[in-house]
Scaffold this active site. Structure first.
Site, PDB file in Angstrom:
ATOM      1  N   TYR A 141       0.760  -1.240  -0.052  1.00 14.90           N
ATOM      2  CA  TYR A 141       0.058  -0.262   0.410  1.00 14.90           C
ATOM      3  C   TYR A 141       0.894   1.150  -0.013  1.00 14.90           C
ATOM      4  O   TYR A 141       0.801   2.213  -1.377  1.00 14.90           O
ATOM      5  CB  TYR A 141      -1.024   0.471   1.296  1.00 14.90           C
ATOM      6  CG  TYR A 141      -1.765   1.394   1.428  1.00 14.90           C
ATOM      7  CD1 TYR A 141      -2.457   1.557   0.855  1.00 14.90           C
ATOM      8  CD2 TYR A 141      -1.587   2.524   2.867  1.00 14.90           C
ATOM      9  CE1 TYR A 141      -3.250   2.580   0.873  1.00 14.90           C
ATOM     10  CE2 TYR A 141      -2.312   3.061   2.837  1.00 14.90           C
ATOM     11  CZ  TYR A 141      -3.219   3.994   1.668  1.00 14.90           C
ATOM     12  OH  TYR A 141      -4.383   4.772   2.103  1.00 14.90           O
ATOM     13  N   GLU A 163     -11.513   6.898   6.125  1.00 19.25           N
ATOM     14  CA  GLU A 163     -11.008   7.417   7.395  1.00 19.25           C
ATOM     15  C   GLU A 163     -11.622   7.567   7.807  1.00 19.25           C
ATOM     16  O   GLU A 163     -11.424   7.263   8.876  1.00 19.25           O
ATOM     17  CB  GLU A 163      -9.959   8.479   6.540  1.00 19.25           C
ATOM     18  CG  GLU A 163      -8.779   8.485   5.444  1.00 19.25           C
ATOM     19  CD  GLU A 163      -8.123   8.336   5.765  1.00 19.25           C
ATOM     20  OE1 GLU A 163      -7.606   8.150   7.331  1.00 19.25           O
ATOM     21  OE2 GLU A 163      -6.469   8.526   5.078  1.00 19.25           O
ATOM     22  N   TRP A 171      -5.056   0.762  10.609  1.00 21.42           N
ATOM     23  CA  TRP A 171      -4.824   1.686   8.992  1.00 21.42           C
ATOM     24  C   TRP A 171      -5.293   0.031   8.031  1.00 21.42           C
ATOM     25  O   TRP A 171      -5.683  -0.395   7.887  1.00 21.42           O
ATOM     26  CB  TRP A 171      -3.875   1.788   8.478  1.00 21.42           C
ATOM     27  CG  TRP A 171      -4.105   2.348   7.324  1.00 21.42           C
ATOM     28  CD1 TRP A 171      -3.787   2.141   6.071  1.00 21.42           C
ATOM     29  CD2 TRP A 171      -5.586   2.859   6.475  1.00 21.42           C
ATOM     30  NE1 TRP A 171      -4.595   2.388   4.542  1.00 21.42           N
ATOM     31  CE2 TRP A 171      -5.533   2.454   5.188  1.00 21.42           C
ATOM     32  CE3 TRP A 171      -6.637   3.571   6.666  1.00 21.42           C
ATOM     33  CZ2 TRP A 171      -6.478   2.841   4.084  1.00 21.42           C
ATOM     34  CZ3 TRP A 171      -7.854   4.264   5.885  1.00 21.42           C
ATOM     35  CH2 TRP A 171      -7.662   3.824   4.353  1.00 21.42           C
TER      36      TRP A 171
END
Length: 312
Positions: A141, A163, A171
């Site tokens: 990522y 988010e 995350w």
């Protein structure tokens, strides 16, 4: 604990409240080859009833990838949640057998660190921040997506939504659930999500593949509707990008990366005025980082300046 700590030859940065730091200190002292449980850690902290809170620290924080959280097992000896993933947990437990395995053997196999710059140089010779240096999913990522410019409405809406779902979680958790999120939210097509009704909300609440938080699900639907309305004012993408600052940070370490800025505060207020929810200034700053509006890649990272928006 303060400043930079090194374990497995990977720099650690102390973040969080005093309770979290006390948990991390206990974890680092677990002898190699031995395991513990949430309850045992809570007992060391003086109150066994804190076991659930200990579990939240161990399971949710990305820093768990770099400290011995893989040695925290359930009361029955079974594997428990771990921010690095259960496969990595199994791998590390096996790697530490026999118990005499030296600490350096764990991650020096794959990484070496340069503590003065805050980056970790991987076996491919590329420098990355510690959070993106070990977990393959986070590394991919970071190398291909994070910080690259987002110029399409669907992509920007997706990032705003994820988010918001990430708040309070790591995350890594959201990234692993992203395929399920995309399926559940029609690949984040605002025109589709905006039509979701009570039945869809119920469907999403029963979807174990995503984060089943009703307030965040309702925010995703609301924000799809707000995205559509914003088209009359030039659209979501141009609106968000209009808050691009004149300068971007130049952090050498993770501690130097801001969590919000005057621009993210202004963006947050403007988004709320347009009807968006779950768009606080910290969340908006994370959005600006992820979508290339600011470049918070560490100065010595191989990705610094890769967006083409900001010079390296």
């Amino acid at each position: 604990m303060s400043g930079t700590r090194t374990l497995f030859d990977v720099p650690l940065f102390a973040h969080g409240n005093e309770f979290s730091i006390r948990v991390w200190d206990i974890l680092r002292d677990i002898p190699y080859g031995e395991t513990t449980s949430y309850g045992e850690i809570a007992t060391q902290l003086g109150n066994r009833r804190l076991a659930q809170r200990v579990g939240q620290v161990v399971g949710r924080n990305p820093i768990s990838i770099f400290i011995p959280c893989h040695r925290v097992l359930g009361a029955d000896g079974s594997l428990t949640g771990y921010a690095g993933g259960l496969e990595r947990k199994r791998f590390l437990l096996e790697l530490e057998e026999p118990a005499e395995t030296a600490p350096d053997d764990c991650f020096k196999l794959k990484t070496m660190s340069t503590p003065d710059t805050g980056v970790v140089v991987g076996d491919d010779g590329l420098a990355r921040p510690a959070w993106a240096a070990v977990d393959p999913l986070l590394r991919e990522y970071y190398d291909t997506e994070w910080g690259m410019p987002v110029r399409d409405e669907q992509g920007m809406y997706e990032r705003i939504t994820l988010e918001a779902f990430q708040a309070g979680l790591s995350w890594a958790t959201i990234l692993r659930k992203r395929p399920a999120f995309r399926e559940a939210f029609a690949n984040f097509d605002p025109d589709v999500v905006a039509t979701y009704d009570d039945a869809d909300v119920e469907r999403l609440l029963n979807n174990a593949g995503i984060v089943r938080n009703k307030a965040k699900i309702l925010a995703a639907i609301n924000n799809a509707q707000a995205t559509i309305k914003l088209r009359d004012k030039g659209g979501l993408v141009d609106f968000v990008w209009s808050f691009q600052p004149d300068e971007t940070p130049h952090p050498h370490t993770v501690d130097e990366i801001p969590t919000k800025s005057p621009e993210s505060l202004a963006l947050s207020k403007a988004m709320r005025k347009e009807g968006f929810t779950f768009v606080g200034p910290t969340t908006m700053y994370a959005l600006m980082e992820a979508s290339g509006i600011v470049d918070t890649h560490l100065v010595d990272s191989h990705r610094r300046g890769s967006s083409g928006v900001w010079p390296s």
